[in-house]
Write a protein that holds these residues in place. Sequence first.
Motif, PDB file in Angstrom:
ATOM      1  N   PRO A 260       3.646   4.466  -2.163  1.00  0.00           N
ATOM      2  CA  PRO A 260       3.302   4.684  -0.750  1.00  0.00           C
ATOM      3  C   PRO A 260       1.909   4.167  -0.403  1.00  0.00           C
ATOM      4  N   THR A 261       1.737   3.640   0.800  1.00  0.00           N
ATOM      5  CA  THR A 261       0.408   3.391   1.347  1.00  0.00           C
ATOM      6  C   THR A 261       0.429   3.955   2.772  1.00  0.00           C
ATOM      7  N   GLU A 262      -0.703   3.927   3.435  1.00  0.00           N
ATOM      8  CA  GLU A 262      -0.760   4.461   4.800  1.00  0.00           C
ATOM      9  C   GLU A 262      -0.044   3.558   5.810  1.00  0.00           C
ATOM     10  N   THR A 263       0.186   2.280   5.439  1.00  0.00           N
ATOM     11  CA  THR A 263       0.857   1.364   6.381  1.00  0.00           C
ATOM     12  C   THR A 263       2.366   1.388   6.161  1.00  0.00           C
ATOM     13  N   VAL A 264       2.804   0.816   5.032  1.00  0.00           N
ATOM     14  CA  VAL A 264       4.222   0.797   4.648  1.00  0.00           C
ATOM     15  C   VAL A 264       4.276   0.967   3.129  1.00  0.00           C
ATOM     16  N   TYR A 265       5.466   1.197   2.589  1.00  0.00           N
ATOM     17  CA  TYR A 265       5.590   1.295   1.130  1.00  0.00           C
ATOM     18  C   TYR A 265       5.468  -0.102   0.512  1.00  0.00           C
TER      19      TYR A 265
ATOM     20  N   LEU B   3       0.864 -12.871  -2.372  1.00  0.00           N
ATOM     21  CA  LEU B   3       0.892 -11.407  -2.293  1.00  0.00           C
ATOM     22  C   LEU B   3      -0.498 -10.849  -1.976  1.00  0.00           C
ATOM     23  N   ILE B   4      -0.542  -9.648  -1.431  1.00  0.00           N
ATOM     24  CA  ILE B   4      -1.831  -8.972  -1.206  1.00  0.00           C
ATOM     25  C   ILE B   4      -2.213  -8.231  -2.490  1.00  0.00           C
ATOM     26  N   ILE B   5      -3.490  -8.355  -2.867  1.00  0.00           N
ATOM     27  CA  ILE B   5      -3.970  -7.698  -4.072  1.00  0.00           C
ATOM     28  C   ILE B   5      -4.753  -6.439  -3.660  1.00  0.00           C
TER      29      ILE B   5
ATOM     30  N   ILE C 275      -6.429  -2.836   6.598  1.00  0.00           N
ATOM     31  CA  ILE C 275      -6.865  -4.203   6.893  1.00  0.00           C
ATOM     32  C   ILE C 275      -6.920  -5.014   5.603  1.00  0.00           C
ATOM     33  N   THR C 276      -6.474  -6.275   5.699  1.00  0.00           N
ATOM     34  CA  THR C 276      -6.425  -7.176   4.541  1.00  0.00           C
ATOM     35  C   THR C 276      -7.314  -8.374   4.816  1.00  0.00           C
ATOM     36  N   PHE C 277      -8.126  -8.733   3.836  1.00  0.00           N
ATOM     37  CA  PHE C 277      -9.078  -9.834   4.006  1.00  0.00           C
ATOM     38  C   PHE C 277      -8.669 -11.035   3.164  1.00  0.00           C
TER      39      PHE C 277
ATOM     40  N   LYS D 292      -0.791 -20.083  -5.954  1.00  0.00           N
ATOM     41  CA  LYS D 292      -1.646 -21.183  -6.422  1.00  0.00           C
ATOM     42  C   LYS D 292      -2.714 -21.610  -5.414  1.00  0.00           C
ATOM     43  N   LEU D 293      -2.984 -20.775  -4.408  1.00  0.00           N
ATOM     44  CA  LEU D 293      -4.040 -21.103  -3.441  1.00  0.00           C
ATOM     45  C   LEU D 293      -5.400 -20.760  -4.057  1.00  0.00           C
ATOM     46  N   ASN D 294      -6.478 -21.286  -3.465  1.00  0.00           N
ATOM     47  CA  ASN D 294      -7.795 -20.869  -3.965  1.00  0.00           C
ATOM     48  C   ASN D 294      -8.375 -19.733  -3.135  1.00  0.00           C
TER      49      ASN D 294
ATOM     50  N   MET E 225       0.862  -6.219  -4.347  1.00  0.00           N
ATOM     51  CA  MET E 225       1.803  -5.289  -3.719  1.00  0.00           C
ATOM     52  C   MET E 225       2.245  -5.753  -2.328  1.00  0.00           C
ATOM     53  N   PRO E 226       3.346  -6.454  -2.272  1.00  0.00           N
ATOM     54  CA  PRO E 226       3.934  -6.760  -0.962  1.00  0.00           C
ATOM     55  C   PRO E 226       4.691  -5.539  -0.459  1.00  0.00           C
ATOM     56  N   SER E 227       5.089  -5.576   0.795  1.00  0.00           N
ATOM     57  CA  SER E 227       5.910  -4.489   1.307  1.00  0.00           C
ATOM     58  C   SER E 227       7.207  -4.421   0.484  1.00  0.00           C
ATOM     59  N   ALA E 228       7.710  -3.197   0.281  1.00  0.00           N
ATOM     60  CA  ALA E 228       8.832  -2.992  -0.643  1.00  0.00           C
ATOM     61  C   ALA E 228      10.181  -3.197   0.039  1.00  0.00           C
TER      62      ALA E 228
ATOM     63  N   GLU F 239       2.568  -3.042   8.929  1.00  0.00           N
ATOM     64  CA  GLU F 239       1.702  -3.632   7.912  1.00  0.00           C
ATOM     65  C   GLU F 239       0.267  -3.793   8.419  1.00  0.00           C
ATOM     66  N   SER F 240      -0.656  -3.914   7.436  1.00  0.00           N
ATOM     67  CA  SER F 240      -2.084  -4.050   7.739  1.00  0.00           C
ATOM     68  C   SER F 240      -2.380  -5.291   8.579  1.00  0.00           C
ATOM     69  N   THR F 241      -3.482  -5.225   9.302  1.00  0.00           N
ATOM     70  CA  THR F 241      -4.038  -6.402   9.976  1.00  0.00           C
ATOM     71  C   THR F 241      -4.486  -7.379   8.886  1.00  0.00           C
ATOM     72  N   VAL F 242      -4.126  -8.664   9.016  1.00  0.00           N
ATOM     73  CA  VAL F 242      -4.625  -9.651   8.049  1.00  0.00           C
ATOM     74  C   VAL F 242      -5.654 -10.534   8.745  1.00  0.00           C
ATOM     75  N   ILE F 243      -6.864 -10.603   8.172  1.00  0.00           N
ATOM     76  CA  ILE F 243      -7.920 -11.427   8.766  1.00  0.00           C
ATOM     77  C   ILE F 243      -8.463 -12.419   7.748  1.00  0.00           C
TER      78      ILE F 243
ATOM     79  N   LEU G 153      -4.686 -13.351  11.230  1.00  0.00           N
ATOM     80  CA  LEU G 153      -3.433 -14.037  10.895  1.00  0.00           C
ATOM     81  C   LEU G 153      -2.221 -13.146  11.175  1.00  0.00           C
ATOM     82  N   ARG G 154      -2.430 -11.833  11.065  1.00  0.00           N
ATOM     83  CA  ARG G 154      -1.335 -10.893  11.346  1.00  0.00           C
ATOM     84  C   ARG G 154      -1.943  -9.700  12.078  1.00  0.00           C
ATOM     85  N   PRO G 155      -1.533  -9.450  13.337  1.00  0.00           N
ATOM     86  CA  PRO G 155      -2.120  -8.325  14.060  1.00  0.00           C
ATOM     87  C   PRO G 155      -1.621  -6.996  13.498  1.00  0.00           C
TER      88      PRO G 155
END
Length: 318
Positions: A32-37, A64-66, A96-98, A115-117, A142-145, A181-185, A194-196
């Motif tokens: 669980p997270t506060e946004t989604v599982y 994926l988000i780390i 929020i995701t950075f 494979k991105l930098n 951890m991506p959304s489940a 899901e979290s805001t992605v900036i 990138l994601r509101p």
Amino acid sequence: MKNSYSNIFSFNKKILNKTIKNLNKSNVAGLPTETVYGLGGNAYSKISIQKIYKLKKRPLSNPLIIHYHNFKDALNDIKINENFKKLYKYFCPGPITFILEKKYNSKIHPLASAKLNTVAVRFPKHKIIRTILKEIDFPLAMPSANKSSKVSPVKAKDVFDEFKKKIQLIIDGGICKIGIESTVIDLTGSPKILRPGIIGKNTIEKVLKKKIKYNIRGKKIKSPGMMKKHYSPGIPVLINQKKYDGKSAFIYLGNKYKNKRNFFSLSRNLDLNEAASNLYKIFRLIKIKGYKKIQIGKIPNLGSGIAINDRIQRASKS
Ligand code: TXA
Ligand code: MG
């Protein structure tokens, strides 16, 4: 303690230890997270990352988000900057995701960041995930489940419905408070959303004391999660609907159709945060009830309405 689904567990010391053992062995868990599982696994382990992509049927091109307990842990893997420091201080732990540059000696498996930098990093707030992150000595990819392109889960049972017994462990942390899901900036250059999400552009601008931009559907796709087909409940979704067709499920904002069959309010008192938190819950409910189509009324494009419109627009394209 076990409940009726044999791989869903309530959280206690014993389950914490079981989870840590699992993650150490490169297994993945529904958490669980506060946004989604999320579907979490060791971000430094190739085997874990492969399991995540395979279970989700996610294209390897979508990173994926780390997740970390705090920014000190993240310093092993990312280069930070002034914008990050300000936003971290104000919002974290939180939804929020950075996007930041990856350190050349980072141990994050290259597959996890496609494979991105750059790397997407997040510091979730939910007590259970924080307890787990504190105890392990690696971050969690951890991506959304949910299966790729489907609706994110907001309850332990939703995670079970996605993966059944294919994962050994799902921790029940109750219903997710935020529900989207979290805001992605992107902070690798001048900040861009990138994601509101629930943390909106205006609030971020106040903290950074400068104007920022959206890059949600820019021509140059920075985030593969910006792919068209996403958040799909598996039945057609029509947005900005004015007239009820007489048979679909109709999602709206307010109190107008209270107790009327086939009408589902996201928030009776027009609270857009509440509306966001109810969106996926209502999508899943409508699907279970066997409706063949969803109509959605107009949602104001301000505050958390921007995040809601983003999700429903994409759901409507699938
Ligand atoms: O609230 C959340 O963020 C949840 C919970 C579980 O933490 N996680 C989540 O993960 O929504 P996921 O994988 O479903 O969405 C991650 C998004 C995708 O749109 C992906 O493309 C983007 O983040 N992303 C990841 N790494 C990126 C990068 N290096 N550059 C740009 N976008 C990235
Ligand atoms: Mg997702």
